[in-house]
Design a protein around this motif. Sequence first.
Motif, PDB file in Angstrom:
ATOM      1  N   ALA A   1      38.532  29.008  38.661  1.00 12.32           N
ATOM      2  CA  ALA A   1      40.092  28.945  38.367  1.00 12.32           C
ATOM      3  C   ALA A   1      40.830  30.183  38.364  1.00 12.32           C
ATOM      4  N   PRO A   2      42.135  30.182  38.881  1.00 14.69           N
ATOM      5  CA  PRO A   2      42.922  31.742  39.070  1.00 14.69           C
ATOM      6  C   PRO A   2      42.904  32.310  37.791  1.00 14.69           C
ATOM      7  N   ALA A   3      42.862  31.845  36.539  1.00 19.57           N
ATOM      8  CA  ALA A   3      43.033  32.200  35.070  1.00 19.57           C
ATOM      9  C   ALA A   3      41.639  31.941  34.602  1.00 19.57           C
ATOM     10  N   LEU A  51      43.072  43.246  33.607  1.00 20.28           N
ATOM     11  CA  LEU A  51      43.743  43.147  32.163  1.00 20.28           C
ATOM     12  C   LEU A  51      43.146  41.872  31.430  1.00 20.28           C
ATOM     13  N   PHE A  52      42.981  41.944  30.056  1.00 20.87           N
ATOM     14  CA  PHE A  52      42.157  40.848  29.508  1.00 20.87           C
ATOM     15  C   PHE A  52      43.074  40.919  27.995  1.00 20.87           C
ATOM     16  N   LEU A  54      41.948  44.218  21.270  1.00 19.63           N
ATOM     17  CA  LEU A  54      40.898  44.273  22.016  1.00 19.63           C
ATOM     18  C   LEU A  54      40.846  45.402  23.066  1.00 19.63           C
ATOM     19  N   GLN A  55      39.540  45.942  22.979  1.00 21.86           N
ATOM     20  CA  GLN A  55      39.106  47.049  23.657  1.00 21.86           C
ATOM     21  C   GLN A  55      38.058  46.718  24.750  1.00 21.86           C
ATOM     22  N   VAL A  56      38.586  46.801  25.995  1.00 20.00           N
ATOM     23  CA  VAL A  56      37.396  46.221  27.290  1.00 20.00           C
ATOM     24  C   VAL A  56      36.975  47.437  27.909  1.00 20.00           C
ATOM     25  N   SER A  57      35.707  47.745  28.006  1.00 19.51           N
ATOM     26  CA  SER A  57      35.389  48.783  28.770  1.00 19.51           C
ATOM     27  C   SER A  57      34.287  48.291  30.105  1.00 19.51           C
ATOM     28  N   THR A 101      42.053  36.059  31.147  1.00 21.68           N
ATOM     29  CA  THR A 101      42.456  37.198  32.004  1.00 21.68           C
ATOM     30  C   THR A 101      44.038  37.355  32.163  1.00 21.68           C
ATOM     31  N   GLU A 102      44.556  37.912  31.138  1.00 20.49           N
ATOM     32  CA  GLU A 102      46.031  38.053  31.349  1.00 20.49           C
ATOM     33  C   GLU A 102      46.278  39.303  30.485  1.00 20.49           C
ATOM     34  N   PRO A 103      47.508  39.899  30.704  1.00 24.02           N
ATOM     35  CA  PRO A 103      47.679  41.247  29.990  1.00 24.02           C
ATOM     36  C   PRO A 103      47.852  40.952  28.568  1.00 24.02           C
ATOM     37  N   PRO A 104      47.466  41.904  27.668  1.00 24.24           N
ATOM     38  CA  PRO A 104      47.645  41.830  26.230  1.00 24.24           C
ATOM     39  C   PRO A 104      49.010  42.080  25.935  1.00 24.24           C
TER      40      PRO A 104
END
Length: 298
Positions: free
Chosen positions: A17-19, A55-56, A67-70, A103-106
């Motif tokens: 899926a795109p998202a 971006l998540f 959220l922090q994503v590394s 998978t979208e900007p916070p």
Amino acid sequence: MKTQALLCTVMVAGLHAPALEVPLTVQEAFGVPRRAAPVSSGICFPRGVLRTNQLFSLWAGDREVPLQVSPLVIQPDGSLRWALLDFQVDLGAKESRQFVLRTEPPRVQVRQPIQIGQTAEAVTINTGPLRFSVSKTKPFALFERVQVDGRLVAEGGAVEFVEAKTGTRYTAGVPSRVTLEYAGPLRVTLRVDYAYIGSGDCRLVGITRLTAWAGRTDVRLQHILANSNPEQVYHANIQRATLGLRHRLGPQAEARAGAGGVSAPLAEGTRVWLHQGKERRYYNDPIPDAARAGVGDR
């Protein structure tokens, strides 16, 4: 210092899926209520789907969670394969909560992000209530200074071991490097590498990781004694290894050790110790007292 123990289950769904949406389950496994407890979990994505600048956002129902994503693993084609998620959650004893990674900007930001200061002499971490510094130019002693709500609670310490064959004492030297393995608004992990100094022929080095979280006063400490001999022929027998911290809490302070439920006032000269040993001599030979705690000399 204390370590939070939570279980996070990840299941990737909607790969084409795109998202992308990834359901997450966080479970409190030890029957202890948690408030703003740190959760850290690695997550694997399908090859070629996400870029490294993806971006998540994280959601609990219709509420977004900071959220922090590394990024952890980047494929040769530049796609993101593995990432580390860090966030905080309130949980009752044995409670489970559901989240969705998107998978979208916070849209929300961390209210009180961690602040990191670096000079040629030291690294300083400020979580809000907790502030500590680690020296780059002095022999490693865990923390140079620790403050909680502006009050000095610890200053210096000792990192050492005693070699069993000769009784030689070795102490941590000046760090060879001090690096930030993770540095974000919610979680920081500082890695310190150093050699041990003593009169014998020791070839061991130390690696210590200090992890702190936004808005919290606890620190997770992970310590490794490593054999740095490239020929792999040096065998070290350790009689004891020590991580000591000089507190500035006064005579009314109390120390509590989880193993055995030990507690004692930290009056002058009092020692509270933890013992870590092998869990098993062989595969089917458990050692029941591998983890122990006590007061006084061992």
